[in-house]
Design an enzyme around this catalytic site. Structure first.
Site, PDB file in Angstrom:
ATOM      1  CB  VAL A  55       2.091   2.718   4.518  1.00 52.57           C
ATOM      2  CG1 VAL A  55       2.366   3.081   5.783  1.00 52.57           C
ATOM      3  CG2 VAL A  55       1.099   3.989   3.837  1.00 52.57           C
TER       4      VAL A  55
ATOM      5  CG  ASP B 154      -0.301   0.025   2.518  1.00 54.55           C
ATOM      6  OD1 ASP B 154       1.200  -0.033   2.663  1.00 54.55           O
ATOM      7  OD2 ASP B 154      -0.977   0.073   3.475  1.00 54.55           O
TER       8      ASP B 154
ATOM      9  CB  SER C 214      32.881  -9.363 -29.958  1.00 56.75           C
ATOM     10  OG  SER C 214      32.432 -10.385 -30.312  1.00 56.75           O
TER      11      SER C 214
ATOM     12  CG  ASP D  89       5.137  -3.494   4.640  1.00 52.54           C
ATOM     13  OD1 ASP D  89       6.275  -3.174   4.905  1.00 52.54           O
ATOM     14  OD2 ASP D  89       4.176  -2.369   4.529  1.00 52.54           O
ATOM     15  CD  GLU D  90       4.181  -1.118   0.963  1.00 52.99           C
ATOM     16  OE1 GLU D  90       3.872  -0.997  -0.100  1.00 52.99           O
ATOM     17  OE2 GLU D  90       3.434  -1.414   2.071  1.00 52.99           O
TER      18      GLU D  90
ATOM     19  CG  HIS E 143      35.608 -12.458 -26.643  1.00 48.72           C
ATOM     20  ND1 HIS E 143      34.346 -12.103 -26.120  1.00 48.72           N
ATOM     21  CD2 HIS E 143      35.313 -11.990 -27.940  1.00 48.72           C
ATOM     22  CE1 HIS E 143      33.428 -11.373 -27.271  1.00 48.72           C
ATOM     23  NE2 HIS E 143      34.300 -11.511 -28.042  1.00 48.72           N
TER      24      HIS E 143
ATOM     25  CG  ASP F 178      10.399   7.692  -4.153  1.00 50.25           C
ATOM     26  OD1 ASP F 178      11.033   7.557  -3.192  1.00 50.25           O
ATOM     27  OD2 ASP F 178       9.630   8.603  -4.531  1.00 50.25           O
TER      28      ASP F 178
ATOM     29  CG  ASP G 162       1.617  -0.833   7.001  1.00 50.50           C
ATOM     30  OD1 ASP G 162       0.937  -0.006   7.672  1.00 50.50           O
ATOM     31  OD2 ASP G 162       1.569  -1.002   5.819  1.00 50.50           O
TER      32      ASP G 162
ATOM     33  CG  ASP H 130      33.660 -12.020 -22.950  1.00 53.31           C
ATOM     34  OD1 ASP H 130      34.685 -11.871 -22.924  1.00 53.31           O
ATOM     35  OD2 ASP H 130      32.691 -12.230 -23.936  1.00 53.31           O
TER      36      ASP H 130
ATOM     37  CG  ASP I 228       9.242   7.726  -8.821  1.00 54.77           C
ATOM     38  OD1 ASP I 228      10.137   7.131  -9.397  1.00 54.77           O
ATOM     39  OD2 ASP I 228       9.390   8.452  -7.778  1.00 54.77           O
ATOM     40  CD  GLU I 229       9.766  12.455  -9.128  1.00 52.61           C
ATOM     41  OE1 GLU I 229       9.082  13.575  -9.493  1.00 52.61           O
ATOM     42  OE2 GLU I 229       8.912  11.835  -7.927  1.00 52.61           O
TER      43      GLU I 229
END
Length: 610
Positions: free
Chosen positions: A258, A256, A552, A266-267, A408, A297, A260, A455, A303-304
């Protein structure tokens, strides 16, 4: 009868294990039943069982007073915090600290609350921050030194407003008052007269003094905050979700946004988020108030992002910020620390781009397994590894005097190599091309030439005379960022590859080509036990887009939601270039972050968690 009893006991234990029942809480000695409830938000179980917390910097950012080491946030020495443009802080020890970051770094190392308040009135006669929880009602009270006062008695006592009061804040105040697992319940009570302040906590704080304190007002007919501190559950009690720190919370408290649990466990493993919280692609739920607040975040910055900002276009200014702002201090510290390394965003150049015609079947610029010609200064971190007057490998400039390529591609003798920056045409330099000798070569000590495991190689460039720089200032050269976490980008994310490798018709490319590919999960299904730890796959399972011989060491680059590019992979090996069912195999750069950091140092490689 004894054998029957043993059989029944084994049957009970087997059933309990099958149902996910933990019959004994080993950390407390309590007999507590942990019942896993199928939940559309929390999970999957494989993630939960890894016991991620707020310190798991493969999924979340460390705060500025910590840094990410081996996947865990670790305390920094206080002297590494920014020293200019910061706001002083008073400690309970009557000392004045340079900044919020410095006092939090000290708290991190001592595991004790040190901060009292923002300001300079720190000496013995001046009062310090205090908090209390009423034993009968659970009402929380705080005593705040008046900012800037010269009065030794200058202190205000307030209740805590119900606005923003949640389990994260209640955990903080209960921990401060002697309960390491925080709060049991959080609530409000009405019909209490007085003044209150709002308090917003993240959950990692050691005291409410370290939280955002704002919004001083009269309670009137409103409600004020209460907290009941945690008690171990009685024998036989059902624990719907057991936090990593052994605290039990209800399932509807998970995912949620928060904290907790008090350790944020819990997140950390969420399929969806409840109550308007936002799910990062790493499976972490962040609170809705954290969206578009100017502080990243989610590891990829989602989130931004512009999309999120358009949906959450609301003011984030907290009123009555006379007590100082930990969030503003943290934002400033992050900005200063991140400014030490500029990477992942190409420079705007004045170089005129050449128009390149993509020829047909018989032409010179046949598609490189789905690729197209770049513009002359488009891929500014791409380098060409020049050996014996030819180019057989690429690489990526990661800043300072450092280039990453495939193991390599190189031998242990640096004198045979030069790095060509801003090269476009394979056999002809352009005005922005720069050639730099290699001073040292660091091949990963675990590199296995027969399996291509590990490698990866670091090339240290020769410095220019009388300077610490290795490359002349050049608007056509930019560094790509080095990722510290293998979780920043998820399967199916679209990334790009580039190089001068063989094209679909088997010829070597004459100009730098690039193509988009997707990150592919579970590569073991295509290559079996040839696929080793530290490898990853990308491409197009339907075929047509792939890296090939001659590419490569070149970069697989992924861009986050804010437009910052990361070196996600290094072209390593594969089969049947561009054929269906044979994706390209890359060295996963994030897997080697610690090895890279040990050679290059912190400021040279990481934009965040530094």
């Amino acid at each position: 009868m004894r054998s029957a009893g043993v059989f029944l006991l084994m049957l009970v234990l087997f059933i309990g294990h099958s149902l996910g029942l933990s019959l004994v809480d080993e950390s407390s000695g309590n007999t507590t039943e942990t019942r896993r409830i199928n939940d559309k938000y929390l999970g999957p179980d494989e993630c939960v069982e890894k016991k991620f917390t707020r310190a798991s910097c493969g999924l979340v950012f460390c705060p500025p007073w910590e840094r990410c080491i081996d996947g865990q946030c670790s305390c920094k020495p206080p002297y590494l915090c920014p020293a200019v443009g910061v706001t002083p802080v008073c400690g309970h020890d009557r000392r004045q600290y340079r900044s919020y970051c410095q006092v939090m770094a000290l708290s991190c190392r001592t595991r004790q609350a040190v901060m009292s308040h923002f300001g300079t009135n720190c000496k013995a006669p001046f009062p310090k921050f205090r908090s209390s929880i009423d034993a009968a009602s659970g009402v929380v009270t705080v005593s705040l030194p008046i900012p800037g006062t010269e009065d030794p008695n200058g202190i205000e006592t307030h209740l805590v407003c119900e606005e923003d009061w949640n389990m994260a804040a209640a955990n903080v105040v209960c921990r401060k008052h002697g309960n390491p697992l925080g709060a049991q319940t959080v609530g409000v009570v009405s019909n209490i007269k007085g003044r209150c302040v709002s308090i917003r906590c993240q959950g990692y704080e050691n005291s409410l003094a370290e939280c955002e304190i704002y919004g001083k007002s009269e309670v009137g007919n409103g409600s004020v905050a209460t907290a009941t501190c945690y008690k171990l559950p009685p024998d036989g009690a059902v624990c719907e979700h057991k936090c990593v720190n052994s605290k039990c919370v209800f399932m509807n408290q998970t995912c949620d946004g928060v904290d907790d649990c008090g350790d944020r466990s819990d997140e950390m493993c969420c399929k969806e988020c409840r109550n308007g919280a936002f799910r990062c692609k790493t499976g972490v739920c962040v609170h809705k108030d954290a969206l578009a607040d100017g502080q990243m975040d989610c590891l990829d910055g989602e989130d931004e992002s512009t999309k999120v900002k358009s949906l959450h276009n609301r003011p984030q200014v907290l009123q009555n910020s006379e007590y100082g702002s930990p969030k503003n201090a943290t934002d400033y510290d992050r900005e200063v620390l991140q400014s030490k390394l500029y990477c992942g965003i190409p420079n705007s150049t004045t170089v005129e781009d050449e128009e390149v015609e993509e020829r047909g079947r018989g032409g010179r610029y046949r598609r490189v397994v789905g690729g197209v010609p770049s513009k002359p200064t488009q891929i500014q971190w791409q380098i060409a590894l020049w050996e014996n007057r030819k180019i057989d490998c690429g690489g990526a400039f990661i800043g300072g005097c450092w280039v990453l390529t495939a193991a390599h591609c190189v031998s242990s003798n640096p004198t045979g190599y030069k790095i060509k920056f801003s090269l476009w045409k394979r056999y002809r330099a352009q005005d922005t091309t720069d050639i730099v000798p290699v001073q040292n070569i660091f091949v990963h000590p675990g590199y296995n030439a027969s399996t291509y495991q590990n490698d990866i190689a670091l090339l240290e460039l020769e410095k220019l005379p009388f300077t610490d720089k290795c490359v002349e200032d050049n608007p056509a050269i930019s560094a790509v960022c080095v990722p510290w976490s293998p979780q920043i980008f998820q399967p199916n994310h679209t990334c790009s590859i580039s190089g001068w490798g063989r094209t679909a018709d088997g010829r070597t490319a004459q100009v730098l080509l690039w193509a988009n590919v997707s990150i592919i999960d579970n590569c073991e299904r295509y290559y079996g036990d040839r696929f080793k730890k530290g490898m990853m796959c990308a491409g197009d399972l339907d075929g047509g887009v792939d890296s090939c011989q001659g590419d490569s060491g070149g970069p697989l680059v992924c861009e986050d939601e804010l437009g910052v590019s990361y070196l996600w992979g290094i072209v390593s090996w594969g089969e049947r270039c561009g054929q269906p069912g044979f994706p390209g195999v890359y060295t996963q750069v994030a897997h080697y972050f610690e090895w890279i950091r040990r050679h290059t140092g912190w400021p040279a490689v990481t934009k965040y968690n530094s």
